[in-house]
Motif scaffolding. Structure first.
Motif, PDB file in Angstrom:
ATOM      1  N   GLN A   1     -27.788   8.866 -34.103  1.00 39.70           N
ATOM      2  CA  GLN A   1     -28.978   9.612 -34.463  1.00 39.70           C
ATOM      3  C   GLN A   1     -29.568  10.249 -33.207  1.00 39.70           C
ATOM      4  O   GLN A   1     -29.586   9.633 -32.148  1.00 39.70           O
ATOM      5  N   VAL A   2     -30.046  11.474 -33.335  1.00 36.44           N
ATOM      6  CA  VAL A   2     -30.663  12.168 -32.218  1.00 36.44           C
ATOM      7  C   VAL A   2     -31.996  11.522 -31.910  1.00 36.44           C
ATOM      8  O   VAL A   2     -32.796  11.259 -32.806  1.00 36.44           O
ATOM      9  N   GLN A   3     -32.247  11.285 -30.633  1.00 32.50           N
ATOM     10  CA  GLN A   3     -33.504  10.699 -30.199  1.00 32.50           C
ATOM     11  C   GLN A   3     -34.126  11.530 -29.092  1.00 32.50           C
ATOM     12  O   GLN A   3     -33.417  12.149 -28.297  1.00 32.50           O
ATOM     13  N   LEU A   4     -35.452  11.546 -29.055  1.00 29.70           N
ATOM     14  CA  LEU A   4     -36.196  12.235 -28.016  1.00 29.70           C
ATOM     15  C   LEU A   4     -36.960  11.196 -27.210  1.00 29.70           C
ATOM     16  O   LEU A   4     -37.713  10.404 -27.775  1.00 29.70           O
ATOM     17  N   VAL A   5     -36.758  11.206 -25.914  1.00 32.69           N
ATOM     18  CA  VAL A   5     -37.424  10.264 -25.031  1.00 32.69           C
ATOM     19  C   VAL A   5     -38.331  11.019 -24.079  1.00 32.69           C
ATOM     20  O   VAL A   5     -37.872  11.886 -23.337  1.00 32.69           O
ATOM     21  N   GLU A   6     -39.618  10.681 -24.099  1.00 30.06           N
ATOM     22  CA  GLU A   6     -40.606  11.349 -23.284  1.00 30.06           C
ATOM     23  C   GLU A   6     -40.926  10.545 -22.034  1.00 30.06           C
ATOM     24  O   GLU A   6     -40.800   9.321 -22.006  1.00 30.06           O
ATOM     25  N   ALA A   7     -41.387  11.253 -21.023  1.00 26.20           N
ATOM     26  CA  ALA A   7     -41.808  10.622 -19.782  1.00 26.20           C
ATOM     27  C   ALA A   7     -42.799  11.533 -19.069  1.00 26.20           C
ATOM     28  O   ALA A   7     -42.861  12.732 -19.341  1.00 26.20           O
ATOM     29  N   GLY A   8     -43.573  10.962 -18.162  1.00 28.20           N
ATOM     30  CA  GLY A   8     -44.449  11.753 -17.319  1.00 28.20           C
ATOM     31  C   GLY A   8     -45.933  11.620 -17.570  1.00 28.20           C
ATOM     32  O   GLY A   8     -46.739  12.154 -16.808  1.00 28.20           O
ATOM     33  N   GLY A   9     -46.328  10.927 -18.617  1.00 26.30           N
ATOM     34  CA  GLY A   9     -47.739  10.746 -18.881  1.00 26.30           C
ATOM     35  C   GLY A   9     -48.376   9.797 -17.884  1.00 26.30           C
ATOM     36  O   GLY A   9     -47.698   9.124 -17.116  1.00 26.30           O
ATOM     37  N   GLY A  10     -49.700   9.759 -17.905  1.00 28.13           N
ATOM     38  CA  GLY A  10     -50.403   8.872 -17.005  1.00 28.13           C
ATOM     39  C   GLY A  10     -51.856   9.235 -16.873  1.00 28.13           C
ATOM     40  O   GLY A  10     -52.397  10.033 -17.643  1.00 28.13           O
ATOM     41  N   SER A  30     -27.095  20.084 -31.644  1.00 26.94           N
ATOM     42  CA  SER A  30     -27.621  21.284 -31.022  1.00 26.94           C
ATOM     43  C   SER A  30     -29.110  21.371 -31.328  1.00 26.94           C
ATOM     44  O   SER A  30     -29.582  20.842 -32.338  1.00 26.94           O
ATOM     45  N   ILE A  31     -29.851  22.035 -30.452  1.00 23.14           N
ATOM     46  CA  ILE A  31     -31.292  22.143 -30.581  1.00 23.14           C
ATOM     47  C   ILE A  31     -31.713  23.598 -30.680  1.00 23.14           C
ATOM     48  O   ILE A  31     -31.216  24.446 -29.942  1.00 23.14           O
ATOM     49  N   ASN A  32     -32.630  23.861 -31.576  1.00 26.90           N
ATOM     50  CA  ASN A  32     -33.185  25.200 -31.709  1.00 26.90           C
ATOM     51  C   ASN A  32     -34.518  25.277 -30.960  1.00 26.90           C
ATOM     52  O   ASN A  32     -34.530  25.334 -29.742  1.00 26.90           O
ATOM     53  N   ALA A  33     -35.622  25.250 -31.671  1.00 25.10           N
ATOM     54  CA  ALA A  33     -36.923  25.324 -31.022  1.00 25.10           C
ATOM     55  C   ALA A  33     -37.386  23.948 -30.563  1.00 25.10           C
ATOM     56  O   ALA A  33     -37.026  22.927 -31.148  1.00 25.10           O
ATOM     57  N   CYS A  95     -43.363  15.196 -28.074  1.00 26.07           N
ATOM     58  CA  CYS A  95     -42.321  16.210 -28.032  1.00 26.07           C
ATOM     59  C   CYS A  95     -41.751  16.396 -29.431  1.00 26.07           C
ATOM     60  O   CYS A  95     -41.682  15.457 -30.218  1.00 26.07           O
ATOM     61  N   ASN A  96     -41.334  17.608 -29.729  1.00 26.55           N
ATOM     62  CA  ASN A  96     -40.738  17.909 -31.020  1.00 26.55           C
ATOM     63  C   ASN A  96     -39.537  18.819 -30.831  1.00 26.55           C
ATOM     64  O   ASN A  96     -39.547  19.695 -29.975  1.00 26.55           O
ATOM     65  N   ALA A  97     -38.521  18.599 -31.633  1.00 28.33           N
ATOM     66  CA  ALA A  97     -37.343  19.445 -31.581  1.00 28.33           C
ATOM     67  C   ALA A  97     -36.713  19.531 -32.957  1.00 28.33           C
ATOM     68  O   ALA A  97     -36.749  18.573 -33.727  1.00 28.33           O
ATOM     69  N   ASP A  98     -36.151  20.679 -33.250  1.00 27.07           N
ATOM     70  CA  ASP A  98     -35.381  20.828 -34.470  1.00 27.07           C
ATOM     71  C   ASP A  98     -34.005  21.361 -34.117  1.00 27.07           C
ATOM     72  O   ASP A  98     -33.849  22.100 -33.148  1.00 27.07           O
TER      73      ASP A  98
END
Length: 121
Positions: A1-10, A30-33, A95-98
């Motif tokens: 399954q495709v996963q999105l991992v975020e970083a950089g907050g604080g 593959s990723i579109n927007a 984050c969001n991706a389609d």
């Protein structure tokens, strides 16, 4: 399954900067927007910035001139450079991706886990 991992907050002081990143992982996709949303306590989630695969960007008025969204298609990663941060920017950023999952054979819309951005003196 495709996963999105975020970083950089604080936590950052007003006028400071942060750079958020969101990396997509998985197999044969593959990723579109891609885009960044945020949600402050008691408020609805709002779209902050978006970027198409071709690099066309869009921002809400409150962040224009301060935030910059970019992406590295080869790395399947989207970034949000946030400068001149204000207390009003405090929120959980998502984050969001389609795109399309070639292994499973279907389109998808994914969300990152969220990263907290707090702007305070």
């Amino acid at each position: 399954q495709v996963q999105l991992v975020e970083a950089g907050g604080g936590l950052v002081q007003p006028g400071g900067s942060l750079r958020l990143s969101c990396a997509a992982s998985g197999s044969r996709f593959s990723i579109n927007a891609m885009g960044w949303y945020r949600q402050a306590p008691g408020k609805q989630r709002e779209l902050v910035a978006s970027i198409t695969r071709g690099g066309i960007t869009n921002y809400i008025d409150s962040v224009k001139g301060r935030f910059t969204i970019s992406r590295d298609n080869a790395k399947n990663t989207v970034y949000l450079q946030m400068n001149s941060l204000k207390p009003e920017d405090t929120a959980v950023y998502y984050c969001n991706a389609d795109g399309y999952d070639h292994t499973r054979g279907y389109n998808y819309i994914k969300w990152g886990q969220g990263t907290q951005v707090t702007v305070s003196s």
